[in-house]
Motif scaffolding. Sequence first.
Motif, short mmCIF file in Angstrom:
data_model
loop_
_atom_site.label_atom_id
_atom_site.label_comp_id
_atom_site.label_asym_id
_atom_site.label_seq_id
_atom_site.Cartn_x
_atom_site.Cartn_y
_atom_site.Cartn_z
N UNK A 29 15.29 86.71 30.51
CA UNK A 29 16.57 87.40 30.68
C UNK A 29 16.69 88.00 32.08
N UNK A 30 15.59 88.56 32.59
CA UNK A 30 15.61 89.11 33.95
C UNK A 30 15.89 88.00 34.97
N UNK A 31 15.30 86.82 34.77
CA UNK A 31 15.53 85.68 35.65
C UNK A 31 16.99 85.25 35.59
N UNK A 32 17.55 85.21 34.38
CA UNK A 32 18.96 84.85 34.21
C UNK A 32 19.87 85.88 34.89
N UNK A 33 19.52 87.16 34.70
CA UNK A 33 20.31 88.22 35.33
C UNK A 33 20.25 88.08 36.85
N UNK A 34 19.05 87.83 37.37
CA UNK A 34 18.88 87.65 38.81
C UNK A 34 19.71 86.46 39.29
N UNK A 35 19.67 85.38 38.53
CA UNK A 35 20.45 84.19 38.87
C UNK A 35 21.95 84.50 38.86
N UNK A 36 22.39 85.26 37.84
CA UNK A 36 23.80 85.63 37.76
C UNK A 36 24.20 86.54 38.92
N UNK A 37 23.29 87.46 39.30
CA UNK A 37 23.56 88.32 40.45
C UNK A 37 23.72 87.48 41.71
N UNK A 38 22.86 86.48 41.87
CA UNK A 38 22.95 85.60 43.04
C UNK A 38 24.28 84.85 43.02
N UNK A 39 24.68 84.37 41.83
CA UNK A 39 25.96 83.66 41.71
C UNK A 39 27.11 84.60 42.04
N UNK A 40 27.03 85.83 41.55
CA UNK A 40 28.08 86.81 41.81
C UNK A 40 28.15 87.12 43.31
N UNK A 41 26.99 87.27 43.94
CA UNK A 41 26.96 87.52 45.38
C UNK A 41 27.59 86.36 46.15
N UNK A 42 27.26 85.14 45.74
CA UNK A 42 27.84 83.96 46.38
C UNK A 42 29.35 83.92 46.18
N UNK A 43 29.80 84.22 44.96
CA UNK A 43 31.24 84.25 44.70
C UNK A 43 31.93 85.32 45.53
N UNK A 45 30.96 86.42 48.42
CA UNK A 45 31.01 85.92 49.79
C UNK A 45 32.13 84.90 49.95
N UNK A 46 32.28 84.02 48.96
CA UNK A 46 33.36 83.03 48.99
C UNK A 46 34.73 83.71 48.97
N UNK A 47 34.85 84.75 48.15
CA UNK A 47 36.12 85.48 48.07
C UNK A 47 36.43 86.13 49.42
N UNK A 48 35.40 86.75 50.03
CA UNK A 48 35.61 87.37 51.35
C UNK A 48 36.01 86.34 52.39
N UNK A 49 35.35 85.18 52.37
CA UNK A 49 35.67 84.11 53.32
C UNK A 49 37.11 83.63 53.11
N UNK A 50 37.51 83.47 51.85
CA UNK A 50 38.87 83.03 51.57
C UNK A 50 39.90 84.09 51.97
N UNK A 51 39.56 85.36 51.78
CA UNK A 51 40.46 86.43 52.19
C UNK A 51 40.62 86.44 53.71
N UNK A 52 39.51 86.24 54.42
CA UNK A 52 39.58 86.17 55.87
C UNK A 52 40.41 84.98 56.32
N UNK A 53 40.22 83.85 55.65
CA UNK A 53 41.00 82.66 55.98
C UNK A 53 42.49 82.91 55.71
N UNK A 54 42.76 83.58 54.60
CA UNK A 54 44.15 83.90 54.26
C UNK A 54 44.78 84.80 55.33
N UNK A 55 44.02 85.80 55.78
CA UNK A 55 44.52 86.70 56.83
C UNK A 55 44.81 85.90 58.10
N UNK A 56 43.92 84.97 58.45
CA UNK A 56 44.13 84.14 59.65
C UNK A 56 45.37 83.27 59.49
N UNK A 57 45.53 82.69 58.31
CA UNK A 57 46.70 81.83 58.07
C UNK A 57 47.97 82.66 58.14
#
Length: 126
Positions: A29-43, A45-57
């Motif tokens: 369960x700890x490994x799954x939680x860690x994996x989910x945290x990594x996925x959330x962190x990646x998401x 980062x993707x959201x921030x990148x898309x927001x920055x792209x949106x601001x540029x557009x």
Amino acid sequence: WEERCEAISSEIAACKGERDEVEKSFQKLEAEISSHHASIDELNQNILAEQEAKVMILKQIDESETAYSKHIEELENVIQEHVEANQDLETQLDERDEALVRAGQEIELLSKELVETTKESEEVVS
């Protein structure tokens, strides 16, 4: 007592086995939680990148709209200048036409005077 000790030892062994399984499940369960945290962190980062792209557009759109508006304004000014130049030319043409009409009338009047003067001269000579 021996039986009781053996029973307790068996229960302890069974509890240790259960504890090991619970620890394995907990680690899983700890490994799954860690994996989910990594996925959330990646998401995130993707959201921030898309927001920055949106601001540029949006910035590019704003700049394009500003440039387009400026270009339209410049074209409107050029059109207005051409309209004013055309009006000036029409006024000059009207004035020229009026001058030609006056000149034609003056020529006609002078021609009549010349004819009359010529007739009078002929009469005086004759």
